[in-house]
Design an enzyme around this catalytic site. Structure first.
Site, short mmCIF file in Angstrom:
data_model
loop_
_atom_site.label_atom_id
_atom_site.label_comp_id
_atom_site.label_asym_id
_atom_site.label_seq_id
_atom_site.Cartn_x
_atom_site.Cartn_y
_atom_site.Cartn_z
N ARG B 58 0.69 -1.21 -0.10
CA ARG B 58 0.02 -0.19 0.02
C ARG B 58 0.79 1.41 0.06
O ARG B 58 0.73 2.32 -0.93
CB ARG B 58 -0.94 0.09 1.39
CG ARG B 58 -1.78 -1.10 1.31
CD ARG B 58 -2.41 -1.31 2.57
NE ARG B 58 -2.96 -0.32 3.30
CZ ARG B 58 -4.20 -0.05 3.45
NH1 ARG B 58 -5.02 -0.93 2.99
NH2 ARG B 58 -4.73 1.04 4.13
N THR B 59 1.77 1.39 1.07
CA THR B 59 2.69 2.26 1.07
C THR B 59 3.48 2.65 -0.36
O THR B 59 3.57 3.62 -0.67
CB THR B 59 3.47 2.65 2.23
OG1 THR B 59 2.75 2.37 3.43
CG2 THR B 59 4.35 3.93 2.46
N LYS B 86 22.54 -8.91 0.34
CA LYS B 86 23.35 -10.02 0.95
C LYS B 86 24.78 -9.51 1.20
O LYS B 86 25.51 -9.10 0.08
CB LYS B 86 23.37 -11.12 -0.01
CG LYS B 86 21.76 -11.87 -0.11
CD LYS B 86 21.99 -13.03 -1.11
CE LYS B 86 20.35 -13.65 -0.91
NZ LYS B 86 19.34 -13.02 -1.29
N ARG B 108 11.86 2.32 2.98
CA ARG B 108 11.31 1.74 4.23
C ARG B 108 12.28 0.90 4.78
O ARG B 108 12.86 0.02 3.77
CB ARG B 108 10.01 1.07 3.99
CG ARG B 108 9.47 0.31 5.04
CD ARG B 108 8.10 -0.17 4.87
NE ARG B 108 7.33 0.96 5.33
CZ ARG B 108 5.90 0.66 5.54
NH1 ARG B 108 5.32 -0.48 5.69
NH2 ARG B 108 4.97 1.66 5.56
N HIS B 136 7.18 7.22 10.99
CA HIS B 136 6.56 6.80 9.57
C HIS B 136 5.65 8.30 9.50
O HIS B 136 4.40 8.55 9.41
CB HIS B 136 5.42 5.89 9.83
CG HIS B 136 4.88 5.26 8.34
ND1 HIS B 136 5.04 6.07 7.39
CD2 HIS B 136 4.18 4.35 8.13
CE1 HIS B 136 4.39 5.59 6.34
NE2 HIS B 136 3.89 4.41 6.95
#
Lengths: 176, 321
Positions: B58-59, B86, B108, B136
């Site tokens: 969604r974000t 990695k 994020r 946020h």
């Protein structure tokens, strides 16, 4: 077994820091999937390499290893502080094993040479587990309502009737 | 009105006028988004990279839509699945990004502080799309815009934030923003899900929903993360819903015109009753999604203007919106 090698309580994120007495580039190669040799060296039954980092501390320009753990990885300063000098003096590649790399089947790390264990650092706990009271002491919890059986939905009944009708129609077609 | 920031990393560094500046511009973007045209060329020629180290459809979609509506070239990097993760540090990632010359970086990350580190290392504007338990900011801003449009103001309101306060970056950013805008904030939840330093928040704390919701203007529910359900923080989902789930009975203690909010995705029957969530006379959950795109357009617009001004040698406070 050292307590520092046991996995922390639920929901506490942690990182275990290691160095290794290996030729240049060898530790980096150990991390490449499937990383079986690294998994064995850590004494684990499985390992998710997405949650493992290997790097030379000098790439952390502007950060020390200790401040990288607290400032960029959200680990508790109180947990890292006693080892700050040791962490910041490390030379050669370091291996960070985050708790996300571990599976529920294992309960502790059992590292073998060439890995050298430096320390375990945990995320600050923001809350208490349910062993603390869900309600404050002395409070009276209202009783939970009795569970009522869920009514069968009209959609489900319709679907069953449809299937039965289709079966009857199929049987009728077969017999004619 | 100026917005003197290079990055949007949290609500903490923003002033009242910064918040108002973003919300005013976002209001204009709500109008644009509701029109037939919908697009602008504010970010034309600029490259936006969405870098999500945690899944959030969604974000990420909201930021992508916001960038595309402003004319940016948008690229999504799914960092969880990417081999770039990695064995690399965030600093390696920052150096890789600098080689791509993006103008806006949306990040994020599951670790508190990781987005701040990237912002120090990359040569572009950074927007925090959620970092660990820290902040946020765009969620708090879209919540603020939703409240302002529904209640006609964003000050002197009684606002209840309910549920898992301890682990929620949404709660943290909202507490900071709503406090800066001079609202009265109540935190409602079980003691097991309250932060240990709760007294520092300057909020009223309740562990009884009926008592805490009395006469509030806004009811903001928080998502209960799956790991909290399994992790020993609550006795059971059923008991949690009974005590802290929002249903018609508990909501009746709030003001008659109180609005209901939820950042989504919802666990119906755990933190909120499905009928309440769908009640268009009370629930503004769909509006929150709409405001999210507008707020992200506004934030990216302001940061891009500041970056252009910096390139021209102007101070960001000289940039007029």
């Amino acid at each position: 077994m050292s307590e520092a090698l046991a996995f922390p309580a639920q929901a506490r994120r942690a990182v275990w820091v290691f160095t290794a007495d290996l030729p240049e580039g060898a530790l980096e190669r150990l991390v490449m999937p499937p990383a079986d040799a690294l998994r064995e060296a850590l004494g684990l039954s499985s390992l998710n390499t997405d949650h493992i980092e290997v790097f030379q501390p000098e790439v952390l320009e502007g950060y020390t290893l200790a401040s990288f753990l607290t400032g960029a990885n959200g680990l508790d300063e109180a947990s890292v502080a006693p080892d700050t000098a040791t962490l910041d003096a490390l030379e050669g590649p370091v291996l960070l094993v985050f708790s996300g790399a571990l599976s529920a089947a294992d309960t502790a790390l059992a590292p073998k040479p060439p890995l050298v264990f430096i320390g375990r650092y945990i995320e600050k706990s923001e809350a208490t587990l349910y062993e603390a009271p869900f309600f404050p002491a002395g409070a009276t919890a209202p009783p939970l309502p009795a569970e009522t059986p869920k009514p069968v939905s009209a959609r489900l009944i319709g679907a069953i009737v449809l299937v039965v009708l289709l079966l009857i129609a199929a049987l009728a077609a077969l017999t004619t | 009105m100026g917005f003197a920031h290079r990055h949007l990393l949290g609500i903490e560094p923003l002033s009242q006028s910064d918040i108002t500046c973003i919300l005013d511009l976002a209001d204009q973007y709500v109008t644009l988004n509701r029109s037939a045209q919908k697009t602008s060329d504010v970010l034309k020629g600029l490259t936006q990279i969405n870098m999500f180290f945690e899944n959030s459809t969604r974000t990420q979609a909201s930021f992508e839509l916001a960038g595309k509506r402003l004319g940016a070239d948008v690229m999504n990097m799914a960092m969880q699945a990417s081999s770039i993760k990695k064995g690399e540090t965030l600093i390696d990632t920052a150096l890789t990004l600098n080689a791509m010359h993006p103008d806006l970086l949306v990040v994020r990350h599951p670790n508190s502080g990781a987005v701040d580190l990237l912002a120090q290392k990359v040569n572009c504007a950074v927007l925090n799309a959620g970092d660990g338990r820290h902040e946020h900011p765009t969620q708090a801003l879209l919540d603020a815009l939703t409240i302002r449009r529904a209640k006609g103001r964003l000050h002197r309101l009684n606002i209840a934030i309910c549920g898992d306060i301890a682990h929620s970056r949404v709660a943290r950013s909202n507490i900071i923003l709503l406090g800066k805008m001079e609202n009265r904030i109540r935190l409602i939840g079980p003691p097991t899900l309250m932060p240990s330093e709760i007294s520092e928040f300057g909020c009223e704390v309740y562990d009884d929903m009926r008592e805490g919701l009395k006469d509030v203007d806004v009811v903001m529910m928080l998502r209960l993360q799956k790991e909290r359900m399994d992790g020993g923080f609550i006795p059971s989902e059923r008991e949690y819903y009974h005590r802290f789930g929002l249903d018609a009975d508990k909501l009746s203690h709030a003001k008659d015109d109180a609005i209901v909010m939820h950042p989504g995705p919802m666990n119906r029957g755990v933190e909120i009753d499905g009928d309440i969530a769908d009640d268009v006379t009370r629930s503004v959950i769909q509006e929150q999604v709409e405001m999210g795109v507008a707020v992200r357009m506004a934030a990216m617009h302001l940061l891009a203007e500041n970056a252009k001004a910096a390139a021209r040698g102007m101070s960001s406070s000289e940039v007029m919106v």
